[in-house]
Design an enzyme around this catalytic site. Structure first.
Site, PDB file in Angstrom:
ATOM      1  N   GLY A  48       0.935  -1.379  -0.016  1.00  0.00           N
ATOM      2  CA  GLY A  48       0.004  -0.025   0.236  1.00  0.00           C
ATOM      3  C   GLY A  48       0.858   1.166   0.001  1.00  0.00           C
ATOM      4  O   GLY A  48       0.280   2.323  -0.613  1.00  0.00           O
ATOM      5  N   ASP A 103       0.997   3.446   4.182  1.00  0.00           N
ATOM      6  CA  ASP A 103       0.088   4.306   3.552  1.00  0.00           C
ATOM      7  C   ASP A 103      -1.079   4.683   4.663  1.00  0.00           C
ATOM      8  O   ASP A 103      -1.741   5.803   4.714  1.00  0.00           O
ATOM      9  CB  ASP A 103      -0.789   3.324   2.551  1.00  0.00           C
ATOM     10  CG  ASP A 103      -1.105   2.079   3.018  1.00  0.00           C
ATOM     11  OD1 ASP A 103      -0.675   1.670   4.243  1.00  0.00           O
ATOM     12  OD2 ASP A 103      -1.847   1.294   2.274  1.00  0.00           O
ATOM     13  N   ASP A 106      -4.479   1.771  10.778  1.00  0.00           N
ATOM     14  CA  ASP A 106      -5.825   1.497  11.016  1.00  0.00           C
ATOM     15  C   ASP A 106      -5.935   0.931  12.467  1.00  0.00           C
ATOM     16  O   ASP A 106      -6.043   1.785  13.417  1.00  0.00           O
ATOM     17  CB  ASP A 106      -6.616   0.623   9.869  1.00  0.00           C
ATOM     18  CG  ASP A 106      -7.942   0.184  10.101  1.00  0.00           C
ATOM     19  OD1 ASP A 106      -8.512   0.851  11.074  1.00  0.00           O
ATOM     20  OD2 ASP A 106      -8.367  -0.655   9.318  1.00  0.00           O
ATOM     21  N   LYS A 134      -6.350   6.446  11.075  1.00  0.00           N
ATOM     22  CA  LYS A 134      -7.825   6.496  11.228  1.00  0.00           C
ATOM     23  C   LYS A 134      -7.787   6.246  12.972  1.00  0.00           C
ATOM     24  O   LYS A 134      -7.599   5.347  13.470  1.00  0.00           O
ATOM     25  CB  LYS A 134      -8.224   5.108  10.812  1.00  0.00           C
ATOM     26  CG  LYS A 134      -8.731   5.073   9.318  1.00  0.00           C
ATOM     27  CD  LYS A 134      -9.240   3.626   9.114  1.00  0.00           C
ATOM     28  CE  LYS A 134      -9.748   3.556   7.671  1.00  0.00           C
ATOM     29  NZ  LYS A 134     -10.004   2.256   7.331  1.00  0.00           N
ATOM     30  N   PHE A 155     -13.921   2.864   5.052  1.00  0.00           N
ATOM     31  CA  PHE A 155     -12.782   2.058   4.060  1.00  0.00           C
ATOM     32  C   PHE A 155     -12.795   3.056   2.735  1.00  0.00           C
ATOM     33  O   PHE A 155     -13.843   3.582   2.248  1.00  0.00           O
ATOM     34  CB  PHE A 155     -13.678   0.817   3.715  1.00  0.00           C
ATOM     35  CG  PHE A 155     -12.760  -0.001   2.731  1.00  0.00           C
ATOM     36  CD1 PHE A 155     -11.604  -0.729   3.255  1.00  0.00           C
ATOM     37  CD2 PHE A 155     -13.112  -0.253   1.503  1.00  0.00           C
ATOM     38  CE1 PHE A 155     -10.708  -1.152   2.320  1.00  0.00           C
ATOM     39  CE2 PHE A 155     -12.096  -0.622   0.549  1.00  0.00           C
ATOM     40  CZ  PHE A 155     -10.906  -1.484   1.123  1.00  0.00           C
ATOM     41  N   ILE A 156     -11.457   3.315   2.399  1.00  0.00           N
ATOM     42  CA  ILE A 156     -10.997   4.025   1.547  1.00  0.00           C
ATOM     43  C   ILE A 156     -10.160   3.245   0.450  1.00  0.00           C
ATOM     44  O   ILE A 156      -9.637   2.159   0.847  1.00  0.00           O
ATOM     45  CB  ILE A 156     -10.368   5.288   1.872  1.00  0.00           C
ATOM     46  CG1 ILE A 156      -9.171   4.939   2.656  1.00  0.00           C
ATOM     47  CG2 ILE A 156     -11.202   6.148   2.609  1.00  0.00           C
ATOM     48  CD1 ILE A 156      -8.065   5.973   2.946  1.00  0.00           C
ATOM     49  N   ARG A 168      -5.355   0.615  -6.512  1.00  0.00           N
ATOM     50  CA  ARG A 168      -4.106   1.295  -6.063  1.00  0.00           C
ATOM     51  C   ARG A 168      -3.616   2.427  -7.280  1.00  0.00           C
ATOM     52  O   ARG A 168      -3.020   3.310  -6.660  1.00  0.00           O
ATOM     53  CB  ARG A 168      -2.885   0.202  -5.828  1.00  0.00           C
ATOM     54  CG  ARG A 168      -3.282  -1.065  -4.719  1.00  0.00           C
ATOM     55  CD  ARG A 168      -1.925  -1.567  -4.476  1.00  0.00           C
ATOM     56  NE  ARG A 168      -2.375  -3.042  -3.948  1.00  0.00           N
ATOM     57  CZ  ARG A 168      -2.514  -3.016  -2.619  1.00  0.00           C
ATOM     58  NH1 ARG A 168      -2.366  -1.873  -1.957  1.00  0.00           N
ATOM     59  NH2 ARG A 168      -2.611  -4.266  -2.114  1.00  0.00           N
TER      60      ARG A 168
HETATM   61  P1  IMP Z   1      -3.629  -2.066  10.543  1.00  0.00           P
HETATM   62  O1  IMP Z   1      -2.783  -3.249  10.737  1.00  0.00           O
HETATM   63  O2  IMP Z   1      -5.160  -2.612  10.930  1.00  0.00           O
HETATM   64  O3  IMP Z   1      -3.301  -0.697  10.974  1.00  0.00           O
HETATM   65  O4  IMP Z   1      -3.720  -1.786   8.790  1.00  0.00           O
HETATM   66  C1  IMP Z   1      -2.827  -1.590   7.966  1.00  0.00           C
HETATM   67  C2  IMP Z   1      -2.913  -2.034   6.609  1.00  0.00           C
HETATM   68  O5  IMP Z   1      -4.402  -2.355   6.340  1.00  0.00           O
HETATM   69  C3  IMP Z   1      -2.749  -0.809   5.941  1.00  0.00           C
HETATM   70  O6  IMP Z   1      -1.318  -0.877   5.693  1.00  0.00           O
HETATM   71  C4  IMP Z   1      -3.528  -0.980   4.462  1.00  0.00           C
HETATM   72  O7  IMP Z   1      -2.634  -1.759   3.679  1.00  0.00           O
HETATM   73  C5  IMP Z   1      -4.601  -1.803   4.977  1.00  0.00           C
HETATM   74  N1  IMP Z   1      -5.885  -0.899   5.215  1.00  0.00           N
HETATM   75  C6  IMP Z   1      -6.205  -0.315   6.436  1.00  0.00           C
HETATM   76  N2  IMP Z   1      -7.403   0.510   6.211  1.00  0.00           N
HETATM   77  C7  IMP Z   1      -7.852   0.565   4.792  1.00  0.00           C
HETATM   78  C8  IMP Z   1      -8.632   0.909   4.126  1.00  0.00           C
HETATM   79  O8  IMP Z   1      -9.407   1.774   4.420  1.00  0.00           O
HETATM   80  N3  IMP Z   1      -8.422   0.587   2.746  1.00  0.00           N
HETATM   81  C9  IMP Z   1      -7.756  -0.280   2.097  1.00  0.00           C
HETATM   82  N4  IMP Z   1      -6.710  -0.643   2.880  1.00  0.00           N
HETATM   83  C10 IMP Z   1      -6.677  -0.625   4.453  1.00  0.00           C
HETATM   84 MG    MG Z   2      -0.212  -1.018   3.950  1.00  0.00          MG
END
Ligand code: IMP
Ligand code: MG
Length: 178
Positions: A48, A103, A106, A134, A155-156, A168
């Protein structure tokens, strides 16, 4: 506002390219000021972060290196809560200032795992630069040092972010229409 259809879902523009690039400018400016004498190693977290990392690195004007790791935690539109590491670190990061380039943060699961890994490999300092944050959904105790934009818990796609591997390549960021 422009709409796009990706597979079975509809999205509309939420952050235009110009707003994204202004945020990247601000992040690069802070990094240039903070780390000018640290010779940092930037770590682009694939897939990402490839677009953010490219735009960021074009604006970083201090001596630095960049490398890439690859992890995956998302399936469809949600986090699986588990992080698979698909490509790891090759370089010696002992004593280095490391900047993880994401990127989006979350749940924080991905970045928390990588911070722990970089520390265990002996980095002197670990920083997090993320294009998007987020805050509502962040369950972990990891605070990004450099944030492009705070966004709501939707979700984006676009600017490196995907829905099942698609979208992407979009220059703007789009939000899922519920
Ligand atoms: P985390 O481990 O939950 O913090 O998520 C991290 C990864 O999930 C990011 O590096 C993104 O690749 C993916 N991700 C999180 N939120 C989104 C979204 O809204 N759209 C697409 N990919 C996401
Ligand atoms: Mg990522």
């Amino acid at each position: 506002m422009a709409r796009v259809k990706v597979l079975d879902k509809e999205f509309e523009t939420s952050i235009p390219e110009q707003t994204i690039l202004e945020a990247v400018d601000r992040v690069a400016g802070k990094i240039n000021a903070d780390l000018s004498d640290k010779s940092p190693l930037f770590v682009c977290i694939l897939n990402g972060a490839f677009m953010f990392a490219a735009d960021l690195m074009k604006r970083v004007s201090i001596p630095c290196q960049i490398t890439f790791v690859k992890v995956a935690s998302y399936e469809g539109t949600g986090s699986t809560g588990k992080v698979k590491q698909l490509i790891g670190f090759n370089e010696d990061i002992k004593g280095r200032t490391v900047v993880l380039v994401e990127d989006i943060v979350d749940t924080g699961v991905t970045i928390e795992g990588l911070v722990a890994q970089v520390r265990s490999l002996g980095a002197a300092d670990v920083r997090i630069a993320t294009m998007l944050f987020k805050p509502q959904s962040c369950k972990k105790d990891v605070c990004p040092d450099y944030v492009g934009l705070d966004i709501p818990n939707d979700f984006i796609i676009g600017y490196g972010l995907d829905y099942d591997g698609y979208a992407r390549n979009l220059r703007d960021i789009y939000t899922l229409i519920k």
